[in-house]
Design an enzyme around this catalytic site. Structure first.
Site, PDB file in Angstrom:
ATOM      1  CG  HIS A  48      -0.294   0.349   2.508  1.00 43.38           C
ATOM      2  ND1 HIS A  48      -0.146   1.643   2.964  1.00 43.38           N
ATOM      3  CD2 HIS A  48       0.259  -0.442   3.471  1.00 43.38           C
ATOM      4  CE1 HIS A  48       0.456   1.634   4.146  1.00 43.38           C
ATOM      5  NE2 HIS A  48       0.733   0.389   4.469  1.00 43.38           N
ATOM      6  CB  CYS A  49       1.148   4.266  -1.810  1.00 45.50           C
ATOM      7  SG  CYS A  49      -0.401   4.585  -2.690  1.00 45.50           S
ATOM      8  CG  MET A  50       1.091   8.556   1.147  1.00 43.86           C
ATOM      9  SD  MET A  50       1.400   8.705   2.910  1.00 43.86           S
ATOM     10  CE  MET A  50       0.451  10.169   3.294  1.00 43.86           C
ATOM     11  CB  THR A  51      -4.668   7.184  -1.045  1.00 43.67           C
ATOM     12  OG1 THR A  51      -4.066   7.153  -2.345  1.00 43.67           O
ATOM     13  CG2 THR A  51      -4.358   8.521  -0.381  1.00 43.67           C
ATOM     14  NE  ARG A  52      -3.874   5.848  -6.181  1.00 50.20           N
ATOM     15  CZ  ARG A  52      -3.734   6.221  -7.430  1.00 50.20           C
ATOM     16  NH1 ARG A  52      -3.270   5.378  -8.319  1.00 50.20           N
ATOM     17  NH2 ARG A  52      -4.049   7.432  -7.806  1.00 50.20           N
TER      18      ARG A  52
END
Length: 510
Positions: free
Chosen positions: A29-33
Site C-alpha cells: 500500500h501507499c498513502m491512499t491505495r
C-alpha cells in the site's frame, strides 16, 4: 463494530472481488491505495468492487490499485494480508488456468501488455525515483509536524525544557535522510540495500570535514539526497560487477569491501562536490523563480500540475522537494502545486449545482468533497471531472489561479513552504512554514485555497459544460447508485509520487 472488525470486513469484502487469495501475488500500500499483484486480471469484478462503500476508485498499473484513502488503507492492508495468508494453500482462483505455471504465464502476459501501452524508459526511471522516496514520506510528515510544533513553542516562549527534545526528534531523520535514500536506492536498483546505505552514510559522516576535494574542504551532508542517490546507484553497479567476476569462495569478503571502497572513493572525491553544486543550483533557481516570476510561475505550475501527473512526469519533483526541505527547511513548490486540488474541489461544487437531476453524481460529490478538502482528490477526479471531460480542464484553471496567488506573494517577499511532502489541501496546514511568521504563512496559503476554489467553481459553472454534456448528464438517476469511475489518469499529487498508470504513487493527493 470495532475499528479492527470494520477494517477486516472491508478486506474480506474486497478479497473475493479480486479473484480470491489464490489470485494474489503481492500486497502493498501507499498513502491512499491498496496495491495488488494479480495472477489473472480477468477475475476481478470491477463494478462490484467500485460499488463497495469503502472503495473510492480503482487504478490499473503494474499493480491493481484500490483507492481506500489515507489512514484507512494502512489499517485495511494488514487485515487483507492476514486473510490472504490464512487462505488454504491449495486455493486457486475460480475459472483460472489449470496449473500454477499457466497462471503465472497468463498474469505475466497481461502485465506485459499493460506496460507496453504507455511505458517509456524515462517514465520507468521516474517510477524508480518515486519508489525510492515514497517510503520516506511518513517520516517526513511526522518530523515536519513536530518541527512546526517546536517552532510554535519556541516563538511563544513555552516549554523551554521540552523544545530541545522536539528539535532533536524533528531533525534526526533529516540529518540521516541520505542513508535512507541510499538504502532504498540500492534496493530499487537490484543491489544489497545495506551496502547502498553504507556508502551513502559517508555523505553525512562528520569526518568528511577533514577531506579536501576540488580545492575545497567537504562539509557533512554536502550533496544531500542527490549525492546519496548517485552513490547508491554506483554501489549497485560495482556490486553487480563483483558478483560476476569474484569467485564464490571469496564473494562474502571481497564484494562488499570493493563495493564500499570504490563507491566510497568516487563519492568523496567526486559525487559529493558535484551533487552539492547541483543541489545548491536547485535551491537558488527555485528562489530566483519565485522572487522574479512568482505569479507567472505559480500560474503555470498550479495550472499544469494535473496534466503533468497524467504524463507521469510529476515524479521528477520528488527529489527536488526533498532537496529544498534539506537545504531550506521547507519546499516552496508544494503549496503552489497543492492549488491543483483546490481547483478540483471548486469544479466539483460547480458540477453539483449544474446537474441538479443527476442524483447519483451529486451523491458522489457530497461523499467525496470532505476528502477533497483534506487533499485526497481521487474520488472527485475519478468520479466527477475526468468522466465529464471539460470540468477537468476548468479544475486546472482553478489550480492556476490559486498557484498564481501564492506565487504573487513570493514575489512580494512572503515565502510559503511545507516542511514535508505528502499532504495537500487542508491537511497541509500543520506542515506550513515560511519566512515571515506562521500566521502570515497560513493566511497566504488559505487565501490561495480560496482563490482556487472560487476560480475552479466559476470556470466550471460558466464554461465547463456544453449543451450536449448537460443534456447527457443532467438526467434523473438512482441516488443510491455509486458512480466512482476508474480512469487511466491520476489525481494531483504535489509531492510527486502519485500514483497513476504511468507512475508510482504517490503519496498524497491534491
Amino acid at each position: 463494530m470495532s475499528t479492527d472488525d470494520k477494517n477486516r470486513a472491508v478486506a474480506a469484502a474486497i478479497l473475493p472481488l479480486v479473484g480470491g487469495a489464490g489470485n494474489i501475488t503481492s500486497v502493498a500500500h501507499c498513502m491512499t491505495r491498496l496495491r495488488l499483484g494479480l495472477r489473472d486480471r480477468s477475475l476481478v469484478r470491477d463494478e462490484e468492487l467500485r460499488a463497495l462503500p469503502a472503495v473510492m476508485g480503482v487504478v490499473e498499473d503494474d499493480t491493481y490499485q484500490i483507492v481506500l484513502g489515507p489512514g484507512t488503507v494502512a489499517r485495511v492492508t494488514p487485515e487483507f494480508e492476514t486473510l490472504v495468508a490464512e487462505a488454504p494453500a491449495a486455493e486457486a482462483p475460480a475459472d483460472s488456468a489449470s496449473s500454477a505455471d499457466d497462471l503465472a504465464a497468463q498474469g505475466a502476459a497481461i502485465k506485459a501488455a499493460r506496460k507496453a501501452k504507455n511505458q517509456t524508459p524515462f517514465k520507468l526511471f521516474l517510477r524508480r525515483i518515486a519508489n525510492i522516496f515514497v517510503p520516506l514520506i511518513p517520516a517526513l510528515i511526522g518530523c515536519g509536524i513536530i518541527a512546526g510544533l517546536n517552532g510554535l513553542l519556541v516563538n511563544l516562549g513555552w516549554l523551554p525544557a521540552v523544545t530541545p527534545a522536539l528539535a532533536a526528534m524533528a531533525s534526526g531523520f533529516m540529518a540521516l535522510i541520505a542513508v535512507f535514500v541510499g538504502f532504498n536506492t540500492a534496493k530499487e536498483f537490484g543491489g544489497t540495500p545495506i551496502l547502498g546505505g553504507a556508502v551513502s552514510a559517508i555523505i553525512v559522516f562528520p569526518g568528511v570535514a577533514k577531506i579536501d576535494a576540488f580545492g575545497q574542504t567537504l562539509s557533512p551532508g554536502q550533496g544531500g539526497v542527490l549525492g546519496a542517490l548517485g552513490a547508491a546507484v554506483l554501489a549497485v553497479y560495482v556490486e553487480k560487477w563483483c558478483r560476476r567476476w569474484v569467485p564464490e569462495s571469496l564473494d562474502v569478503l571481497v564484494t562488499p569491501t570493493l563495493t564500499v571502497l570504490v563507491s566510497g572513493l568516487v563519492t568523496i572525491f567526486g559525487l559529493m562536490f558535484f551533487a552539492g553544486e547541483v543541489s545548491t543550483a536547485i535551491g537558488d533557481f527555485a528562489d530566483w523563480l519565485l522572487v522574479h516570476a512568482g505569479a507567472g510561475a505559480g500560474l503555470v505550475l498550479g495550472g499544469l500540475f494535473l496534466p503533468l501527473v497524467m504524463l507521469g512526469l510529476h515524479q521528477a519533483l520528488i527529489p527536488i522537494h526533498t532537496t529544498l526541505i534539506e537545504q531550506q527547511g521547507y519546499t516552496v513548490l508544494l503549496p503552489i502545486l497543492a492549488m491543483a486540488g483546490a481547483g478540483q474541489v471548486g469544479a466539483a461544487m460547480a458540477v453539483y449545482l449544474k446537474l441538479p437531476r443527476n442524483g447519483s453524481l451529486r451523491r458522489t460529490i457530497k461523499s467525496a468533497l470532505p476528502a477533497g478538502f483534506l487533499g485526497v482528490g481521487e474520488p472527485l477526479i475519478y468520479g466527477v471531472s475526468l468522466p465529464l471531460g471539460r470540468p477537468f480542464v476548468t479544475a486546472c484553471v482553478g489550480g492556476a489561479f490559486g498557484g498564481g496567488f501564492v506565487g504573487l506573494f513570493s514575489m512580494l517577499g512572503d515565502k510559503v513552504g511545507s516542511t514535508a511532502i505528502g499532504p495537500s489541501g487542508w491537511a497541509l496546514f500543520p506542515l506550513l512554514d515560511g519566512n515571515h511568521g506562521l500566521g502570515r504563512t497560513i493566511a497566504i496559503y488559505a487565501g490561495g485555497l480560496l482563490v482556487g476554489y472560487l476560480a475552479g467553481f466559476t470556470a466550471t459553472y460558466f464554461w465547463g459544460f456544453s449543451d450536449r454534456l448537460l443534456e447527457e448528464f443532467d438526467v434523473e438517476t438512482e441516488t443510491g447508485t455509486k458512480t466512482v469511475v476508474a480512469a487511466s489518469t491520476t489525481p494531483s499529487n504535489p509531492s510527486g509520487p502519485n500514483p497513476n498508470p504511468e507512475s508510482e504513487p504517490e503519496p498524497a493527493k491534491a
